[in-house]
Design a protein around this motif. Structure first.
Motif, PDB file in Angstrom:
ATOM      1  N   MET A   1      23.052 -72.228 -13.398  1.00 33.96           N
ATOM      2  CA  MET A   1      21.816 -71.476 -13.258  1.00 33.96           C
ATOM      3  C   MET A   1      20.656 -72.264 -13.851  1.00 33.96           C
ATOM      4  N   SER A   2      19.549 -72.335 -13.133  1.00 35.98           N
ATOM      5  CA  SER A   2      18.390 -73.014 -13.713  1.00 35.98           C
ATOM      6  C   SER A   2      17.109 -72.446 -13.112  1.00 35.98           C
ATOM      7  N   PHE A   3      16.045 -72.542 -13.904  1.00 36.49           N
ATOM      8  CA  PHE A   3      14.746 -72.040 -13.454  1.00 36.49           C
ATOM      9  C   PHE A   3      13.929 -73.141 -12.769  1.00 36.49           C
ATOM     10  N   ASP A   4      14.549 -74.313 -12.551  1.00 33.85           N
ATOM     11  CA  ASP A   4      13.809 -75.478 -12.065  1.00 33.85           C
ATOM     12  C   ASP A   4      13.009 -75.242 -10.786  1.00 33.85           C
ATOM     13  N   GLN A   5      13.554 -74.405  -9.913  1.00 30.82           N
ATOM     14  CA  GLN A   5      12.876 -74.225  -8.619  1.00 30.82           C
ATOM     15  C   GLN A   5      11.821 -73.123  -8.635  1.00 30.82           C
ATOM     16  N   SER A   6      11.671 -72.457  -9.785  1.00 29.16           N
ATOM     17  CA  SER A   6      10.720 -71.331  -9.851  1.00 29.16           C
ATOM     18  C   SER A   6       9.357 -71.850 -10.286  1.00 29.16           C
ATOM     19  N   GLN A   7       8.419 -71.822  -9.384  1.00 38.14           N
ATOM     20  CA  GLN A   7       7.097 -72.373  -9.711  1.00 38.14           C
ATOM     21  C   GLN A   7       6.064 -71.308 -10.032  1.00 38.14           C
ATOM     22  N   TRP A   8       6.232 -70.150  -9.411  1.00 38.74           N
ATOM     23  CA  TRP A   8       5.227 -69.091  -9.531  1.00 38.74           C
ATOM     24  C   TRP A   8       5.891 -67.815 -10.000  1.00 38.74           C
ATOM     25  N   LEU A   9       5.143 -67.009 -10.694  1.00 42.85           N
ATOM     26  CA  LEU A   9       5.632 -65.659 -11.003  1.00 42.85           C
ATOM     27  C   LEU A   9       4.445 -64.719 -11.120  1.00 42.85           C
ATOM     28  N   TRP A  10       4.771 -63.440 -11.131  1.00 44.61           N
ATOM     29  CA  TRP A  10       3.746 -62.393 -11.207  1.00 44.61           C
ATOM     30  C   TRP A  10       3.726 -61.875 -12.632  1.00 44.61           C
ATOM     31  N   MET A  11       2.556 -61.875 -13.232  1.00 42.29           N
ATOM     32  CA  MET A  11       2.467 -61.339 -14.600  1.00 42.29           C
ATOM     33  C   MET A  11       1.167 -60.573 -14.766  1.00 42.29           C
ATOM     34  N   ASN A  12       1.301 -59.327 -15.198  1.00 42.09           N
ATOM     35  CA  ASN A  12       0.140 -58.476 -15.490  1.00 42.09           C
ATOM     36  C   ASN A  12      -0.896 -58.508 -14.365  1.00 42.09           C
ATOM     37  N   GLY A  13      -0.398 -58.420 -13.126  1.00 38.84           N
ATOM     38  CA  GLY A  13      -1.312 -58.255 -11.998  1.00 38.84           C
ATOM     39  C   GLY A  13      -1.707 -59.518 -11.272  1.00 38.84           C
ATOM     40  N   GLU A  14      -1.250 -60.659 -11.766  1.00 37.51           N
ATOM     41  CA  GLU A  14      -1.657 -61.924 -11.117  1.00 37.51           C
ATOM     42  C   GLU A  14      -0.462 -62.822 -10.870  1.00 37.51           C
ATOM     43  N   VAL A  15      -0.561 -63.637  -9.833  1.00 41.87           N
ATOM     44  CA  VAL A  15       0.453 -64.680  -9.641  1.00 41.87           C
ATOM     45  C   VAL A  15      -0.014 -65.899 -10.418  1.00 41.87           C
ATOM     46  N   ILE A  16       0.850 -66.355 -11.320  1.00 39.57           N
ATOM     47  CA  ILE A  16       0.496 -67.511 -12.155  1.00 39.57           C
ATOM     48  C   ILE A  16       1.630 -68.530 -12.124  1.00 39.57           C
ATOM     49  N   ARG A  17       1.349 -69.707 -12.649  1.00 37.59           N
ATOM     50  CA  ARG A  17       2.390 -70.733 -12.699  1.00 37.59           C
ATOM     51  C   ARG A  17       3.439 -70.368 -13.744  1.00 37.59           C
ATOM     52  N   TRP A  18       4.667 -70.752 -13.444  1.00 42.51           N
ATOM     53  CA  TRP A  18       5.800 -70.467 -14.331  1.00 42.51           C
ATOM     54  C   TRP A  18       5.464 -70.808 -15.790  1.00 42.51           C
ATOM     55  N   GLN A  19       4.924 -72.016 -16.008  1.00 39.09           N
ATOM     56  CA  GLN A  19       4.726 -72.477 -17.390  1.00 39.09           C
ATOM     57  C   GLN A  19       3.590 -71.749 -18.099  1.00 39.09           C
ATOM     58  N   ASP A  20       2.785 -71.011 -17.356  1.00 42.63           N
ATOM     59  CA  ASP A  20       1.686 -70.285 -17.996  1.00 42.63           C
ATOM     60  C   ASP A  20       2.073 -68.868 -18.433  1.00 42.63           C
ATOM     61  N   ALA A  21       3.290 -68.461 -18.125  1.00 41.19           N
ATOM     62  CA  ALA A  21       3.701 -67.079 -18.417  1.00 41.19           C
ATOM     63  C   ALA A  21       4.251 -66.982 -19.843  1.00 41.19           C
ATOM     64  N   THR A  22       3.358 -67.020 -20.822  1.00 37.96           N
ATOM     65  CA  THR A  22       3.789 -67.048 -22.220  1.00 37.96           C
ATOM     66  C   THR A  22       3.460 -65.724 -22.927  1.00 37.96           C
ATOM     67  N   VAL A  23       4.181 -65.463 -24.000  1.00 39.44           N
ATOM     68  CA  VAL A  23       3.880 -64.285 -24.829  1.00 39.44           C
ATOM     69  C   VAL A  23       3.840 -64.745 -26.289  1.00 39.44           C
ATOM     70  N   HIS A  24       3.206 -63.948 -27.131  1.00 36.24           N
ATOM     71  CA  HIS A  24       3.082 -64.316 -28.541  1.00 36.24           C
ATOM     72  C   HIS A  24       4.335 -63.910 -29.342  1.00 36.24           C
ATOM     73  N   VAL A  25       4.648 -64.704 -30.382  1.00 37.08           N
ATOM     74  CA  VAL A  25       5.838 -64.387 -31.198  1.00 37.08           C
ATOM     75  C   VAL A  25       5.713 -63.047 -31.928  1.00 37.08           C
ATOM     76  N   SER A  26       4.512 -62.535 -32.047  1.00 31.73           N
ATOM     77  CA  SER A  26       4.354 -61.231 -32.704  1.00 31.73           C
ATOM     78  C   SER A  26       4.556 -60.073 -31.725  1.00 31.73           C
ATOM     79  N   SER A  27       4.965 -60.379 -30.499  1.00 37.14           N
ATOM     80  CA  SER A  27       5.173 -59.309 -29.510  1.00 37.14           C
ATOM     81  C   SER A  27       6.217 -58.314 -30.015  1.00 37.14           C
ATOM     82  N   HIS A  28       5.900 -57.048 -29.831  1.00 39.05           N
ATOM     83  CA  HIS A  28       6.758 -55.968 -30.294  1.00 39.05           C
ATOM     84  C   HIS A  28       8.183 -56.094 -29.753  1.00 39.05           C
ATOM     85  N   ALA A  29       8.289 -56.441 -28.477  1.00 40.58           N
ATOM     86  CA  ALA A  29       9.606 -56.488 -27.821  1.00 40.58           C
ATOM     87  C   ALA A  29      10.523 -57.530 -28.448  1.00 40.58           C
ATOM     88  N   LEU A  30       9.943 -58.591 -28.938  1.00 41.21           N
ATOM     89  CA  LEU A  30      10.752 -59.652 -29.540  1.00 41.21           C
ATOM     90  C   LEU A  30      11.405 -59.163 -30.837  1.00 41.21           C
TER      91      LEU A  30
END
Ligand code: PPE
Length: 313
Positions: A1-30
């Motif tokens: 299994m690898s994420f190598d072929q995934s270039q785009w994803l949807w986050m918070n209403g927008e399609v963005i590049r895979w590498q731009d889909a980041t969250v902060h370490v202080s996120s509640h879910a973490l």
């Protein structure tokens, strides 16, 4: 299994590049596991890539979020479109799709208070979870008990709940097994770490329900329908270890796993240890339904408009 072929994803209403889909370490879910998620598959069909039971998965996502009073700031239609767009933008013919909703960063305290609800949908090509073995997998009954539904609502698919699955799955792997089966707090069979369980005995198909602290799988539901359509009686009742060990056939169901025979439980063969005829028939019928080869199940498929199809229309 690898994420190598995934270039785009949807986050918070927008399609963005895979590498731009980041969250902060202080996120509640973490910190507290406060997220809910789904897993669905998109199959290559004669009409193009099609998501299997998209509406049911998105409904379950909303139901899981409701249990934890997590307001998803998008509509079902928004998320249906997000799934389609994610598959389409990456150009996948088939893939696994993971929508996730979680509390992001604002404050830390168990109550999420002002933490925003973040939503992402991403996808990647994922082979079969438990492999492709014709005759199935070897499993062990875990010493870890499935969290009882009075402790956490097991019908909700929430991130933190998977720590229970992780313990059982790691234990199984360390002992050289492919997967674990967890018992419920009363000693009945619950489910695999990421799959529901069926047995076949005397030509009848049997599975359990939410009274055994399971996630009500969408594959489970499809398999119940398919088994009945194939002419089998399907009983829904609690399952004991003895039911499994004495079964003619047994199999797991799940989105990632699909339909996978269980050939051995803690060294004891189920039936003759080979894929049984009922499992084979259900497995083939499931595959035909998911890949659009049987029009009877077309309602289960949500066809993704591909760039090629768009040019033609
Ligand atoms: N029980 C559990 C605990 C579970 O995680 C799954 C799915 C099922 C039953 C079957 O549900 P359904 O997919 O709706 O038929 N597990 C998902 C996640 C696996 C993972 O490791 O991640 C899946 O199969 O997509």
């Amino acid at each position: 299994m690898s994420f190598d072929q995934s270039q785009w994803l949807w986050m918070n209403g927008e399609v963005i590049r895979w590498q731009d889909a980041t969250v902060h370490v202080s996120s509640h879910a973490l910190h507290y596991g406060t997220g809910v998620f789904e897993g669905m598959r998109c199959y290559k069909t004669p009409k193009g890539p099609a998501v299997f039971r998209l509406a049911e998965h998105i409904d379950r996502l909303f139901a899981s979020a409701a249990v934890y009073e997590m307001p998803i700031p998008y509509s079902r239609d928004d998320l249906h479109a997000a799934v389609h767009e994610t598959v389409q933008r990456n150009g996948f013919e088939s893939c696994y799709i993971r929508p996730v909703c979680f509390y992001g960063s604002s404050v830390l305290s168990v109550h999420p208070r002002s933490c925003p609800v973040e939503v992402a949908v991403f996808a990647w090509p994922w082979g079969k979870y438990l492999g492709d073995a014709e005759d199935g997998v070897r499993v062990t009954v875990s010493k870890w008990i499935r969290l009882h539904s009075s402790m956490l609502p097991t019908t909700a698919k929430a991130c933190g709940q998977y720590l229970n699955s992780l313990l059982a799955n790691r234990e199984a792997a360390a002992k050289g097994f492919d997967e674990a089966i967890l018992l419920d707090a009363e000693g009945f069979i619950s489910e695999g770490s990421g799959e529901n369980l069926f047995i076949v005995r005397d030509g009848r198909v049997v599975t359990n329900d939410e009274d055994s602290s399971i996630l009500l799988g969408i594959t489970r539901d499809a398999v119940i329908t398919i088994a009945r359509d194939l002419g089998y009686e399907v009983d829904i009742r609690k399952l004991e270890i003895g039911d499994l060990l004495g079964a003619d056939e047994a199999f797991f169901t799940g989105t990632a796993t699909e339909v996978m025979p269980i050939r051995e439980v803690d060294g004891q063969l189920i039936g003759n240890g080979l894929q049984g005829p009922v499992t084979r028939g259900i497995r083939q019928a499931f595959s035909a339904a998911a890949t659009g080869e049987n029009p009877r199940y077309d309602d289960w498929l949500s066809v993704v408009m591909t760039a090629e199809a768009e040019v033609l229309t």
